[in-house]
Design a protein around this motif. Structure first.
Motif, mmCIF file in Angstrom:
data_model
loop_
_atom_site.group_PDB
_atom_site.id
_atom_site.type_symbol
_atom_site.label_atom_id
_atom_site.label_comp_id
_atom_site.label_asym_id
_atom_site.label_seq_id
_atom_site.Cartn_x
_atom_site.Cartn_y
_atom_site.Cartn_z
ATOM 1 N N VAL A 14 2.934 -14.567 -2.750
ATOM 2 C CA VAL A 14 3.151 -13.238 -3.318
ATOM 3 C C VAL A 14 2.654 -12.196 -2.323
ATOM 4 N N PRO A 15 3.201 -10.990 -2.383
ATOM 5 C CA PRO A 15 2.663 -9.916 -1.541
ATOM 6 C C PRO A 15 1.188 -9.688 -1.866
ATOM 7 N N HIS A 16 0.418 -9.318 -0.868
ATOM 8 C CA HIS A 16 -1.022 -9.083 -1.080
ATOM 9 C C HIS A 16 -1.447 -7.863 -0.263
ATOM 10 N N THR A 17 -1.151 -6.711 -0.835
ATOM 11 C CA THR A 17 -1.491 -5.458 -0.170
ATOM 12 C C THR A 17 -2.971 -5.142 -0.355
ATOM 13 N N MET A 18 -3.450 -4.263 0.476
ATOM 14 C CA MET A 18 -4.855 -3.867 0.461
ATOM 15 C C MET A 18 -5.299 -3.456 -0.946
ATOM 16 N N GLY A 19 -6.442 -3.997 -1.377
ATOM 17 C CA GLY A 19 -7.023 -3.611 -2.649
ATOM 18 C C GLY A 19 -6.549 -4.394 -3.856
ATOM 19 N N THR A 20 -5.626 -5.342 -3.680
ATOM 20 C CA THR A 20 -5.120 -6.102 -4.825
ATOM 21 C C THR A 20 -5.903 -7.400 -5.010
ATOM 22 N N HIS A 31 -2.682 8.364 4.070
ATOM 23 C CA HIS A 31 -3.075 7.155 3.349
ATOM 24 C C HIS A 31 -4.444 6.645 3.791
ATOM 25 N N CYS A 32 -5.323 6.462 2.803
ATOM 26 C CA CYS A 32 -6.653 5.912 3.040
ATOM 27 C C CYS A 32 -6.910 4.825 2.007
ATOM 28 N N GLY A 33 -7.840 3.952 2.304
ATOM 29 C CA GLY A 33 -8.193 2.914 1.344
ATOM 30 C C GLY A 33 -9.443 2.186 1.783
ATOM 31 N N PHE A 34 -10.011 1.439 0.848
ATOM 32 C CA PHE A 34 -11.184 0.628 1.163
ATOM 33 C C PHE A 34 -10.708 -0.709 1.703
ATOM 34 N N VAL A 35 -11.172 -1.045 2.899
ATOM 35 C CA VAL A 35 -10.768 -2.284 3.541
ATOM 36 C C VAL A 35 -11.908 -3.295 3.501
ATOM 37 N N GLU A 36 -11.541 -4.553 3.531
ATOM 38 C CA GLU A 36 -12.504 -5.652 3.571
ATOM 39 C C GLU A 36 -12.123 -6.553 4.738
ATOM 40 N N MET A 81 -7.813 -10.717 17.264
ATOM 41 C CA MET A 81 -7.618 -9.864 16.090
ATOM 42 C C MET A 81 -6.255 -10.066 15.441
ATOM 43 N N ALA A 82 -6.245 -10.012 14.131
ATOM 44 C CA ALA A 82 -5.018 -10.045 13.329
ATOM 45 C C ALA A 82 -5.354 -9.408 11.986
ATOM 46 N N HIS A 83 -4.344 -9.169 11.140
ATOM 47 C CA HIS A 83 -4.633 -8.619 9.812
ATOM 48 C C HIS A 83 -4.090 -9.546 8.736
ATOM 49 N N TYR A 84 -4.810 -9.621 7.615
ATOM 50 C CA TYR A 84 -4.431 -10.572 6.569
ATOM 51 C C TYR A 84 -3.667 -9.953 5.413
ATOM 52 N N ASP A 85 -3.627 -8.630 5.296
ATOM 53 C CA ASP A 85 -2.876 -8.025 4.198
ATOM 54 C C ASP A 85 -1.384 -8.057 4.507
ATOM 55 N N SER A 86 -0.575 -7.882 3.486
ATOM 56 C CA SER A 86 0.878 -7.913 3.680
ATOM 57 C C SER A 86 1.493 -6.599 3.224
ATOM 58 N N THR A 87 2.786 -6.493 3.402
ATOM 59 C CA THR A 87 3.507 -5.343 2.867
ATOM 60 C C THR A 87 3.760 -5.578 1.378
ATOM 61 N N THR A 88 4.322 -4.595 0.710
ATOM 62 C CA THR A 88 4.541 -4.702 -0.739
ATOM 63 C C THR A 88 5.703 -5.626 -1.104
ATOM 64 N N ILE A 112 -10.525 -10.312 11.541
ATOM 65 C CA ILE A 112 -9.355 -10.400 10.669
ATOM 66 C C ILE A 112 -9.430 -9.191 9.745
ATOM 67 N N THR A 113 -8.578 -8.216 10.022
ATOM 68 C CA THR A 113 -8.659 -6.952 9.284
ATOM 69 C C THR A 113 -7.799 -6.971 8.044
ATOM 70 N N ASP A 114 -8.160 -6.082 7.121
ATOM 71 C CA ASP A 114 -7.445 -5.898 5.851
ATOM 72 C C ASP A 114 -6.274 -4.970 6.091
#
Length: 184
Positions: free
Chosen positions: A71-77, A112-117, A134-141, A182-184
């Protein structure tokens, strides 16, 4: 009667034929010699050892595990939190120290701003210099994020796994600290 009368072709140049056969023979011998060379010694060649540890199957299994919800996993979900926990688990399996970084982040030139983990895995070196993977683990919607950027996350984890195993096997530390960010 002349040998070239009646549109007859001249005989092939013997020298060209001899050179062509000689070149083909040398190419064959060089290929055969190279194929018979002994494989690299994994006990004395660190680069060969690291390359031998690369596993496409392990990488595919890790990607499938990280994105098992599909499933998509956008920042903050909640879905993103589950993926982050799996990333932490896989980094810990490599034997490195893992920490989380929580921050407010804003996209450059965007409202756009948000809390990242973010997740940081560290393989300590002997100096204060670092190499960062470096890579990022969040996805698009609209995507589970396998290509953007699950594959990058797996590449970073697999690289760290191999480097950590190599350092442990040698009983030594690398000169530079190696960090997986590994960024959010």
């Amino acid at each position: 009667m002349d040998r070239f009368e009646n549109n007859a072709s001249p005989p092939p140049n013997r020298y060209v034929l001899i050179v062509a056969i000689s070149a083909a023979s040398l190419l064959f011998l060089a290929t055969a010699w190279r194929a018979s060379a002994p494989p690299p010694n994994l006990d004395t060649d660190p680069a060969a050892t690291a390359v031998a540890r690369i596993s496409a199957k392990k990488a595919q299994d890790t990607l499938s595990y990280l994105l098992k919800d599909q499933v998509p996993h956008t920042m903050g979900t909640e879905a993103n939190r589950r993926v982050k926990e799996r990333v932490i688990e896989k980094l810990r399996e490599t034997g490195v120290a893992v920490e989380e970084q929580h921050a407010l982040a804003c996209a450059q030139n965007s409202p756009h701003c948000g809390f990242v983990e973010n997740v940081i895995g560290t393989l300590p070196g002997t100096t204060d210099q670092s190499i960062v993977l470096m890579a990022h683990y969040d996805s698009t919607t609209n995507s589970p994020g396998a290509g953007d950027d699950g594959s990058g996350v797996v590449a970073v984890i697999e690289t760290l796994r191999i480097l950590a195993a190599e350092a442990e096997q040698q009983g030594k530390r690398y000169r530079n600290t190696i960090q997986a960010v590994i960024t959010d």
